[in-house]
Design an enzyme around this catalytic site. Structure first.
Site, PDB file in Angstrom:
ATOM      1  N   ARG A  46      -0.436   1.939 -12.257  1.00  0.00           N
ATOM      2  CA  ARG A  46      -0.689   3.387 -12.123  1.00  0.00           C
ATOM      3  C   ARG A  46       0.216   3.983 -11.063  1.00  0.00           C
ATOM      4  O   ARG A  46       0.792   3.275 -10.232  1.00  0.00           O
ATOM      5  CB  ARG A  46      -2.148   3.672 -11.760  1.00  0.00           C
ATOM      6  CG  ARG A  46      -2.627   3.065 -10.439  1.00  0.00           C
ATOM      7  CD  ARG A  46      -2.593   4.025  -9.270  1.00  0.00           C
ATOM      8  NE  ARG A  46      -2.839   3.348  -8.004  1.00  0.00           N
ATOM      9  CZ  ARG A  46      -1.878   2.920  -7.205  1.00  0.00           C
ATOM     10  NH1 ARG A  46      -0.608   3.050  -7.536  1.00  0.00           N
ATOM     11  NH2 ARG A  46      -2.181   2.338  -6.055  1.00  0.00           N
ATOM     12  N   ASP A  55      -9.763   6.692  -1.084  1.00  0.00           N
ATOM     13  CA  ASP A  55     -10.811   6.205  -2.006  1.00  0.00           C
ATOM     14  C   ASP A  55     -11.835   5.345  -1.273  1.00  0.00           C
ATOM     15  O   ASP A  55     -13.027   5.449  -1.514  1.00  0.00           O
ATOM     16  CB  ASP A  55     -10.216   5.479  -3.229  1.00  0.00           C
ATOM     17  CG  ASP A  55      -9.280   4.333  -2.907  1.00  0.00           C
ATOM     18  OD1 ASP A  55      -8.905   4.155  -1.719  1.00  0.00           O
ATOM     19  OD2 ASP A  55      -8.921   3.576  -3.839  1.00  0.00           O
ATOM     20  N   ASP A 221      -7.402   1.874  -8.261  1.00  0.00           N
ATOM     21  CA  ASP A 221      -6.435   1.204  -9.135  1.00  0.00           C
ATOM     22  C   ASP A 221      -7.106   0.599 -10.365  1.00  0.00           C
ATOM     23  O   ASP A 221      -6.627   0.735 -11.493  1.00  0.00           O
ATOM     24  CB  ASP A 221      -5.709   0.092  -8.368  1.00  0.00           C
ATOM     25  CG  ASP A 221      -5.091   0.610  -7.086  1.00  0.00           C
ATOM     26  OD1 ASP A 221      -5.052   1.837  -6.912  1.00  0.00           O
ATOM     27  OD2 ASP A 221      -4.664  -0.216  -6.259  1.00  0.00           O
TER      28      ASP A 221
HETATM   29  C1  GLA Z   1      -4.144   0.478  -2.775  1.00  0.00           C
HETATM   30  C2  GLA Z   1      -5.635   0.277  -3.009  1.00  0.00           C
HETATM   31  C3  GLA Z   1      -6.297   1.567  -3.461  1.00  0.00           C
HETATM   32  C4  GLA Z   1      -5.929   2.729  -2.526  1.00  0.00           C
HETATM   33  C5  GLA Z   1      -4.419   2.798  -2.277  1.00  0.00           C
HETATM   34  C6  GLA Z   1      -4.060   3.815  -1.240  1.00  0.00           C
HETATM   35  O1  GLA Z   1      -3.510   0.741  -3.973  1.00  0.00           O
HETATM   36  O2  GLA Z   1      -5.871  -0.725  -3.965  1.00  0.00           O
HETATM   37  O3  GLA Z   1      -7.689   1.394  -3.551  1.00  0.00           O
HETATM   38  O4  GLA Z   1      -6.652   2.663  -1.338  1.00  0.00           O
HETATM   39  O5  GLA Z   1      -3.911   1.552  -1.864  1.00  0.00           O
HETATM   40  O6  GLA Z   1      -4.387   5.087  -1.659  1.00  0.00           O
END
Ligand code: GLA
Length: 494
Positions: A46, A55, A221
């Site tokens: 993503r 998050d 994610d």
């Molecule tokens: C990683 C984590 C997500 C989020 C991003 C930052 O991708 O897996 O949960 O915290 O960093 O936004």
């Protein structure tokens, strides 16, 4: 309930035909295992458009799924183990697991498989689990902020789920056509898990199990990888998980560019990602202490709700009650009247963070989170109303500045790349994903696209390993994870 779909053709998955990608894996599967796979599981990476590092504080984010994914070609086997191979065998050596495999203490690539596997097998007695042969391939750049690890974990979960429970059937006898040679030999006790797992449950489970590998991630994610819809970005809220489709503006394009500085989250948890998780918790505790709350909430969102304040008011509260200078461990322990570990002990691996740091910046981190949350709400509103690209671009740039200055998760290379994007005419540009390297995402008007590419390509000059489309590419929102049965391929039945 919404369950992961089984699709009938590669064309249902992507904008462009990518059948060749599947045929290639199937041929390698045949070469190594002597037969063709029974099905494919795929889960996309993503790109997060806005809402970084919020998050896990409980605030919404706004990502879209890529048309790049992890693909696992799978065949059920009567062997009582799992053999997993990777197309890139030099980088990712083959492994064999028991049907009750535990995570390894070492940081090995297969831990992400085990996390996904365990996330869906908890309810299935070991003797009922099936063996699997798996060939993995993927085109999500690794450790680049595009969620290669979550796409891998989700794909492993889905492969396992479908191998063990062909979605709703209760036994393999029932699953396989009666005239299938295997059906005749099928052991009576080869029953499969009869409970189904919804997309939302799958997102929660894979997030929880990925945290066991190390990074105390939020659920962005895994959620987008499973629940994304083609053609739209998603506004994702947490606790409980909810998604709202967000149309992207017309007349401009989102471009992803890789700074080529990998940022392996798990290897740096003590000083980067997990440290930020701990710092946010310290901020919550400092606010709770200032308001004499008898029980400390866990996240910045929970404390906002507890105090019944707006985001603006929370920003004032942080400015008032949390000092700008760093806090040392001793200072925090004196303020709380307890050991710091007591405040953060329910965060997995927080002891590693405390053992590797002596000072923290809760004010800067909390200010980033509350301001970034405001930007996400605004971004969503603009997309759903007039789609004003200028405004969206400004929000993205503000988000980046906050990541750089308050959250301190940018890098020198990202700054150079983002600088070139802006010079080339991007309306906004920001790091995406966890940061400290990895990719940036830029918003550019279509008529300016070529010029921006020209400028940004300077970053890669003299780098022989680079081909344009693996380091800089535009993307449209793709659909979430799904299963693809082999029977639709030309080589099926061979
Ligand atoms: C990683 C984590 C997500 C989020 C991003 C930052 O991708 O897996 O949960 O915290 O960093 O936004």
């Amino acid at each position: 309930m919404d369950y992961v779909e089984v699709v009938e053709s590669v064309r249902e998955i992507y904008d462009k035909d990518q059948t060749a990608k599947y045929d290639f894996i199937a041929q390698r599967f045949f070469h190594d295992f002597g037969s063709y796979p029974g099905f494919f599981a795929r889960a996309p990476g993503r790109v997060n458009i806005i809402g970084e590092h919020i998050d896990y504080s409980g605030y919404p984010v706004l990502p879209m799924a890529l048309d790049r994914d992890t693909i696992m070609a799978v065949r059920r086997t009567e062997m009582r183990n799992i053999v997993i191979k990777n197309i890139q065998r030099n980088k990712f050596p083959e492994a064999t697991f028991s049907l009750d495999q535990k995570l390894s203490d070492e940081h090995v690539w297969t831990n992400y498989f085990v996390a996904g596997y365990r996330s869906v097998t908890e309810e299935i007695p070991v003797e009922n689990r099936v063996g699997m042969l798996i060939m993995v391939d993927g085109d999500v750049p690794i450790a680049s902020g595009l969620s290669s690890s979550a796409s891998f974990t989700v794909c492993a979960a889905l492969a396992t789920l479908y191998a063990n429970n062909p979605f709703g059937k209760t036994s393999y006898k029932e699953y396989l056509p009666e005239d299938h040679p295997k059906a005749k030999n099928m052991l009576e006790d080869y029953y499969v898990a009869s409970t189904r797992i919804s997309k939302i449950q799958l997102a929660e489970l894979t997030t929880r199990f990925e945290r066991m590998v190390g990074t105390q991630c939020g659920g962005m994610d895994q959620t987008i990888s499973i629940l994304a819809e083609a053609g739209t970005a998603s506004f994702i809220e947490f606790n409980p998980i909810r998604l709202e489709a967000v149309p992207l503006p017309s007349g401009c394009t989102f471009v992803i560019a890789n700074s080529l500085t990998p940022s392996p989250k798990v290897l740096t948890i003590a000083t980067r990602y997990n440290k930020r998780v701990v710092e946010c918790r310290i901020a919550v505790a400092l606010i709770a202490k200032a308001f004499n709350l008898p029980i400390f909430p866990k996240t910045l969102k929970e404390i906002q709700e507890e105090l019944g304040r707006s985001l603006e008011e929370m920003i004032e509260i942080v400015n008032l009650h949390i000092r700008e200078e760093e806090y040392t461990t001793a200072m925090l322990e004196e303020t709380f009247g307890t050991l710091l570990i007591e405040i953060v002990k329910d965060i997995q691996y927080s002891d590693i963070v405390l053992n590797n740091n002596t000072s923290y910046k809760p004010r800067q981190r909390a200010l980033h989170v509350y301001n970034e949350a405001k930007r996400v709400y605004e971004f969503k509103n603009v997309c759903q109303n007039n789609g004003d690209c200028e405004r969206l671009g400004r929000l993205m740039t503000e988000s980046h500045n906050s990541c750089r200055d308050l959250y301190e998760c940018s890098s020198e290379q990202l700054e150079t790349l983002i600088g070139l994007a802006i010079e080339g005419g991007a309306i906004g540009s920001r790091l995406t994903g966890a940061g400290w390297g990895g990719c940036c995402i830029s918003l550019v008007r279509n008529e300016q696209l070529e010029e921006m590419y020209r400028k940004m390509l300077k970053f890669y000059e003299n780098n022989p390993l680079v081909t344009d489309d693996n380091v800089i590419f535009s993307t449209v929102p793709c659909r979430g994870a799904c299963i693809l049965e082999s029977k639709y391929f030309a080589w099926a039945g061979q």
